[in-house]
Design a protein around this motif. Structure first.
Motif, mmCIF file in Angstrom:
data_model
loop_
_atom_site.group_PDB
_atom_site.id
_atom_site.type_symbol
_atom_site.label_atom_id
_atom_site.label_comp_id
_atom_site.label_asym_id
_atom_site.label_seq_id
_atom_site.Cartn_x
_atom_site.Cartn_y
_atom_site.Cartn_z
ATOM 1 N N ALA A 1 0.831 -1.209 0.000
ATOM 2 C CA ALA A 1 0.000 0.000 0.000
ATOM 3 C C ALA A 1 0.864 1.256 0.000
ATOM 4 C CB ALA A 1 -0.933 -0.008 1.210
ATOM 5 N N ILE A 2 1.954 1.220 0.759
ATOM 6 C CA ILE A 2 2.857 2.378 0.804
ATOM 7 C C ILE A 2 3.523 2.592 -0.554
ATOM 8 C CG2 ILE A 2 5.000 3.251 1.811
ATOM 9 C CD1 ILE A 2 4.139 1.871 4.438
ATOM 10 N N LEU A 3 3.948 1.496 -1.189
ATOM 11 C CA LEU A 3 4.583 1.624 -2.504
ATOM 12 C C LEU A 3 3.599 2.147 -3.551
ATOM 13 C CD1 LEU A 3 6.776 -1.613 -2.659
ATOM 14 C CD2 LEU A 3 7.562 0.745 -2.440
ATOM 15 N N VAL A 4 2.369 1.633 -3.527
ATOM 16 C CA VAL A 4 1.353 2.117 -4.468
ATOM 17 C C VAL A 4 1.106 3.607 -4.255
ATOM 18 C CG1 VAL A 4 -1.086 1.989 -5.098
ATOM 19 C CG2 VAL A 4 0.225 -0.108 -4.804
ATOM 20 N N SER A 5 0.959 4.004 -2.999
ATOM 21 C CA SER A 5 0.723 5.420 -2.698
ATOM 22 C C SER A 5 1.906 6.281 -3.125
ATOM 23 C CB SER A 5 0.466 5.601 -1.199
ATOM 24 O OG SER A 5 -0.692 4.911 -0.803
ATOM 25 N N GLY A 6 3.116 5.775 -2.883
ATOM 26 C CA GLY A 6 4.297 6.523 -3.304
ATOM 27 C C GLY A 6 4.364 6.681 -4.810
ATOM 28 N N GLY A 7 4.042 5.613 -5.537
ATOM 29 C CA GLY A 7 4.044 5.698 -6.996
ATOM 30 C C GLY A 7 3.000 6.669 -7.516
ATOM 31 N N LEU B 1 -5.191 12.244 -4.910
ATOM 32 C CA LEU B 1 -6.272 11.647 -4.131
ATOM 33 C C LEU B 1 -6.147 10.126 -4.110
ATOM 34 C CD1 LEU B 1 -8.868 11.829 -2.534
ATOM 35 C CD2 LEU B 1 -10.144 11.978 -4.688
ATOM 36 N N ALA B 2 -5.762 9.545 -5.245
ATOM 37 C CA ALA B 2 -5.572 8.092 -5.288
ATOM 38 C C ALA B 2 -4.467 7.662 -4.329
ATOM 39 C CB ALA B 2 -5.241 7.654 -6.714
ATOM 40 N N ALA B 3 -3.402 8.467 -4.238
ATOM 41 C CA ALA B 3 -2.325 8.155 -3.294
ATOM 42 C C ALA B 3 -2.834 8.207 -1.858
ATOM 43 C CB ALA B 3 -1.169 9.140 -3.483
ATOM 44 N N LEU B 4 -3.686 9.186 -1.561
ATOM 45 C CA LEU B 4 -4.258 9.285 -0.218
ATOM 46 C C LEU B 4 -5.136 8.073 0.093
ATOM 47 C CD1 LEU B 4 -4.815 10.839 2.385
ATOM 48 C CD2 LEU B 4 -6.628 12.078 1.177
ATOM 49 N N LEU B 5 -5.935 7.654 -0.884
ATOM 50 C CA LEU B 5 -6.774 6.469 -0.680
ATOM 51 C C LEU B 5 -5.913 5.233 -0.425
ATOM 52 C CD1 LEU B 5 -9.480 7.013 -3.464
ATOM 53 C CD2 LEU B 5 -9.742 7.334 -0.994
ATOM 54 N N GLY B 6 -4.769 5.169 -1.119
ATOM 55 C CA GLY B 6 -3.864 4.050 -0.887
ATOM 56 C C GLY B 6 -3.329 4.038 0.537
ATOM 57 N N LEU B 7 -3.010 5.216 1.057
ATOM 58 C CA LEU B 7 -2.528 5.285 2.439
ATOM 59 C C LEU B 7 -3.633 4.943 3.436
ATOM 60 C CD1 LEU B 7 -0.268 8.484 2.357
ATOM 61 C CD2 LEU B 7 0.456 6.089 2.489
#
Length: 201
Positions: free
Chosen positions: A13-19, A181-187
């Motif tokens: 999840a952290i990697l997805v949000s970072g990307g 926003l997608a990164a925030l949802l990932g976090l």
């Protein structure tokens, strides 16, 4: 989730949000700049999906039931994401298009090229934008043929490049809020991952 699966899911999840955050903060519209964030997203997804699938299929109930819930949860996530992000992206595209047109108009007016050439270019650019609605247009053909005079040619090429850069920047910035926003949802996915417990069904 078992500890190892929970750790993999959290890391994913952290990697997805970072990307996604990296895609939201691209400094320019260079394709090569999108590669590292996409790699992070890909690695993150592989970690998350493998961990969740392993956990979902690890209970005592029939695997078909676990698999059904896993697929349903993924589809629900996609639907929620689209419902949240599509209006934002559509709005930002319209705003950035309008701003790019305004900025492009200012660039044309400030350009030292022949006024008659400006009028013709403005009409061609408008037609090009209308014909390629929904994507970032390539303005090169609009400026063909280039003036034969070396000075006018250089000024026209400079104008062409400035206008193309304006459009590319506008398109790049239009994606930023949606990716952010997608990164925030990932976090936010870290919350249920952290609170999860292994439940044998």
């Amino acid at each position: 989730l078992v500890p190892s699966a929970r750790a993999r899911a959290a890391a994913g999840a952290i990697l997805v949000s970072g990307g996604l955050g990296g895609l939201a903060l691209l400094p320019s519209a260079e394709v090569v700049l999108t590669v590292p964030p996409q790699i992070l997203v890909g690695i993150g997804l592989s970690l998350v999906l493998s961990a969740l699938t392993e956990t979902a299929l690890g209970g005592r109930a029939p695997q078909a039931i676990h698999g059904g819930w896993t697929i349903s949860a993924r589809h629900a996530g996609v639907v929620i994401g689209l419902l949240a992000l599509t209006p934002i992206f559509t709005h930002d595209i319209a705003v950035q298009r309008s701003q790019a047109i305004d900025a492009g108009t200012a660039v044309i007016l400030d350009s030292p090229i022949n006024p008659l050439l400006k009028i013709g270019l403005a009409q061609k650019i408008s037609d090009r934008l209308d014909s390629e609605s929904g994507k970032v247009p390539t303005l090169g053909p609009v400026f063909e043929p280039l003036p034969s005079d070396p000075g006018e040619r250089a000024e026209t090429v400079q104008l062409r490049d400035e206008l193309q850069n304006q459009l590319d920047r506008g398109a790049t910035h239009a994606f930023s809020p949606s990716f952010g926003l997608a990164a925030l949802l990932g976090l936010l996915a870290l919350i249920p991952i952290g609170l999860s417990r292994r439940v044998d069904l």
